[in-house]
Design a protein around this motif. Structure first.
Motif, PDB file in Angstrom:
ATOM      1  N   GLY A   1       0.828  -1.208   0.000  1.00 18.28           N
ATOM      2  CA  GLY A   1       0.000   0.000   0.000  1.00 18.28           C
ATOM      3  C   GLY A   1       0.856   1.249   0.000  1.00 18.28           C
ATOM      4  O   GLY A   1       2.088   1.197  -0.050  1.00 18.28           O
ATOM      5  N   LEU A   2       0.184   2.386   0.017  1.00 19.20           N
ATOM      6  CA  LEU A   2       0.856   3.675  -0.034  1.00 19.20           C
ATOM      7  C   LEU A   2       0.252   4.579   1.027  1.00 19.20           C
ATOM      8  O   LEU A   2      -0.934   4.457   1.338  1.00 19.20           O
ATOM      9  N   PRO A   3       1.059   5.506   1.570  1.00 22.12           N
ATOM     10  CA  PRO A   3       0.444   6.513   2.437  1.00 22.12           C
ATOM     11  C   PRO A   3      -0.427   7.441   1.591  1.00 22.12           C
ATOM     12  O   PRO A   3      -0.293   7.483   0.362  1.00 22.12           O
ATOM     13  N   THR A   4      -1.318   8.185   2.229  1.00 21.81           N
ATOM     14  CA  THR A   4      -2.183   9.089   1.460  1.00 21.81           C
ATOM     15  C   THR A   4      -1.411  10.310   0.981  1.00 21.81           C
ATOM     16  O   THR A   4      -1.845  10.984   0.059  1.00 21.81           O
ATOM     17  N   GLN A   5      -0.272  10.618   1.622  1.00 21.62           N
ATOM     18  CA  GLN A   5       0.482  11.812   1.237  1.00 21.62           C
ATOM     19  C   GLN A   5       1.892  11.454   0.792  1.00 21.62           C
ATOM     20  O   GLN A   5       2.526  10.575   1.372  1.00 21.62           O
ATOM     21  N   ASN A   6       2.343  12.172  -0.230  1.00 21.35           N
ATOM     22  CA  ASN A   6       3.720  12.056  -0.676  1.00 21.35           C
ATOM     23  C   ASN A   6       4.383  13.418  -0.559  1.00 21.35           C
ATOM     24  O   ASN A   6       3.776  14.440  -0.885  1.00 21.35           O
ATOM     25  N   HIS A   7       5.610  13.457  -0.068  1.00 21.61           N
ATOM     26  CA  HIS A   7       6.380  14.698  -0.030  1.00 21.61           C
ATOM     27  C   HIS A   7       7.275  14.673  -1.258  1.00 21.61           C
ATOM     28  O   HIS A   7       8.340  14.058  -1.247  1.00 21.61           O
ATOM     29  N   ARG A   8       6.781  15.324  -2.282  1.00 22.45           N
ATOM     30  CA  ARG A   8       7.404  15.215  -3.595  1.00 22.45           C
ATOM     31  C   ARG A   8       8.872  15.640  -3.576  1.00 22.45           C
ATOM     32  O   ARG A   8       9.218  16.670  -3.005  1.00 22.45           O
ATOM     33  N   ILE A   9       9.711  14.851  -4.234  1.00 23.54           N
ATOM     34  CA  ILE A   9      11.071  15.298  -4.523  1.00 23.54           C
ATOM     35  C   ILE A   9      11.199  15.423  -6.032  1.00 23.54           C
ATOM     36  O   ILE A   9      10.589  14.663  -6.786  1.00 23.54           O
ATOM     37  N   MET A  10      11.965  16.420  -6.476  1.00 27.67           N
ATOM     38  CA  MET A  10      12.143  16.608  -7.913  1.00 27.67           C
ATOM     39  C   MET A  10      13.588  17.007  -8.216  1.00 27.67           C
ATOM     40  O   MET A  10      14.337  17.397  -7.319  1.00 27.67           O
ATOM     41  N   ALA A  11      13.958  16.896  -9.485  1.00 26.33           N
ATOM     42  CA  ALA A  11      15.334  17.195  -9.897  1.00 26.33           C
ATOM     43  C   ALA A  11      15.733  18.580  -9.411  1.00 26.33           C
ATOM     44  O   ALA A  11      14.983  19.547  -9.561  1.00 26.33           O
ATOM     45  N   GLY A  12      16.925  18.680  -8.811  1.00 25.21           N
ATOM     46  CA  GLY A  12      17.430  19.956  -8.314  1.00 25.21           C
ATOM     47  C   GLY A  12      17.164  20.180  -6.836  1.00 25.21           C
ATOM     48  O   GLY A  12      17.783  21.046  -6.216  1.00 25.21           O
ATOM     49  N   ASP A  13      16.233  19.420  -6.237  1.00 27.19           N
ATOM     50  CA  ASP A  13      15.980  19.545  -4.792  1.00 27.19           C
ATOM     51  C   ASP A  13      17.232  19.135  -4.023  1.00 27.19           C
ATOM     52  O   ASP A  13      18.021  18.315  -4.480  1.00 27.19           O
ATOM     53  N   ARG A  14      17.346  19.694  -2.809  1.00 29.70           N
ATOM     54  CA  ARG A  14      18.423  19.261  -1.928  1.00 29.70           C
ATOM     55  C   ARG A  14      17.820  18.660  -0.674  1.00 29.70           C
ATOM     56  O   ARG A  14      16.920  19.239  -0.074  1.00 29.70           O
ATOM     57  N   LEU A  15      18.304  17.490  -0.303  1.00 26.83           N
ATOM     58  CA  LEU A  15      17.893  16.859   0.952  1.00 26.83           C
ATOM     59  C   LEU A  15      19.086  16.907   1.894  1.00 26.83           C
ATOM     60  O   LEU A  15      20.181  16.475   1.533  1.00 26.83           O
TER      61      LEU A  15
END
Ligand SMILES: [Zn+2]
Length: 342
Positions: free
Chosen positions: A161-175
């Motif tokens: 299954g999946l959680p209802t929310q995703n914290h989107r990551i995209m190209a160029g983001d920094r973690l």
């Protein structure tokens, strides 16, 4: 050529960790490995320590063996500390199968590229209705379609299954995770928007399935997008990686061993796809072929239904790539079947 290649690719950690154990790749960065019930019998995951616990990069597949290995990993190498967040690189079940289980257990957020999250959701919600005409009009016989669609597509059995929310990551983001700064890169071909993480200061590159040794990632046309050109996307992604990621990083792939020699491996992968294109073109110059007839041109060994689904999609990916380049043409016969000619 082969000898040069072997020298240019190095494996600083030649022994993988057994399930439930981990190898420290760099301070605060662990490599763990879980079993898979396929010919490709394992998947790598990585953990990065931060203040409150560990960030996980990928999760393994949703089967009991993997859950048991996670329990041993948590109690052992992770010292009972919780997961703080889950980064899932792409929607394939060997990578994000336990996202539902882990995010719920630790109340940990999921970070995933948007398209990957939506793809996983779409597969959970949609039937496999698109598959039948996709295979039919490319010449696969009815009994083979039955096997491929029913035995080969076990996606829903392999994810939790999946959680209802995703914290989107995209190209160029920094973690920022613990002592590490990771830049998000994304690339298509194997999955629509697969995430990779460039930890430049530590000299680490989390490559997911985009660049691995020993195997070339499956590049497949999916039934729901029959005209897609994932091979062009993949080759474009490899070219971008060669431009932006230095050759001397330690590559941490989704399968097989961590390695050095990124640019050499990229050159080998490009070469591999050029050879497959050449073999298909050669066959199609002799006579028009269906995708089904081209499968044994590219894959000479016998294929089980799981492999057949991948092999078929891979052949169509090479066909579509050459159709887009104008090297092949495609015609629908009076029997409704698509054939390509060179
Ligand atoms: Zn994988």
């Amino acid at each position: 050529m082969l000898i040069e290649t072997r020298e240019a690719i190095r494996f600083p950690h030649p022994e993988p960790p057994p399930p439930g154990e981990a190898i420290e790749i760099a301070p605060g960065v662990l490599w763990a490995r879980f079993p898979l019930p396929f010919r490709l019998d394992h998947v790598n995951i990585y953990l990065i320590e931060e203040d409150q616990g560990w960030a996980a990069i990928d999760t393994g597949i949703a089967l009991d063996d993997t859950r048991a290995a996670w329990e041993r990993l948590l109690a052992g190498p992770l010292r009972g500390r919780p997961l703080t967040r889950i980064v899932a690189t792409h929607f394939h079940p060997d990578h994000m199968g336990l996202v539902g289980w882990l995010t719920e257990r630790f109340a940990a957020p999921l970070h995933m590229p948007r398209t990957e999250f939506l793809y996983a959701l779409a597969i959970q919600n949609s039937a496999i209705a698109a598959n039948r005409p996709f295979f039919e009009e490319r010449g696969l016989p009815p009994d083979a379609i039955e096997r491929v669609t029913h035995q080969g597509f076990g996606y829903l059995r392999l994810v939790s299954g999946l959680p209802t929310q995703n914290h989107r990551i995209m190209a160029g983001d920094r973690l920022d995770i613990g002592d590490h700064r990771l830049e998000v890169l994304t690339g298509g071909g194997h999955a629509p928007e697969q995430a990779m993480l460039d930890a430049r200061e530590a000299g680490l590159f989390f490559a997911a399935d985009q660049v691995m040794t020993k195997i070339s990632p499956n590049i497949s046309v999916q039934a729901m997008e029959p005209d897609a050109d994932p091979l062009a996307e993949y080759l474009g992604s490899l070219a971008a990686l060669r431009r932006t990621v230095p050759d001397d990083v330690l590559v941490l792939p989704g399968h097989h061993l961590p390695f050095q020699g990124l640019h050499t491996r990229i050159a080998e992968l490009v070469d591999h796809h050029e050879q497959r294109c050449a073999a298909i073109l050669d066959s199609c110059r002799q006579a028009p072929r269906t995708a089904t007839e081209l499968v044994p041109v590219v894959f000479r060994r016998a294929l089980d239904p799981h492999q057949m689904g991948f092999a078929f999609g891979e052949v169509v990916a090479h066909v579509n790539y050459m159709l887009h380049l104008g090297e092949l043409t495609q015609h629908r016969g009076a029997d409704g079947v698509l054939r390509v000619a060179g």
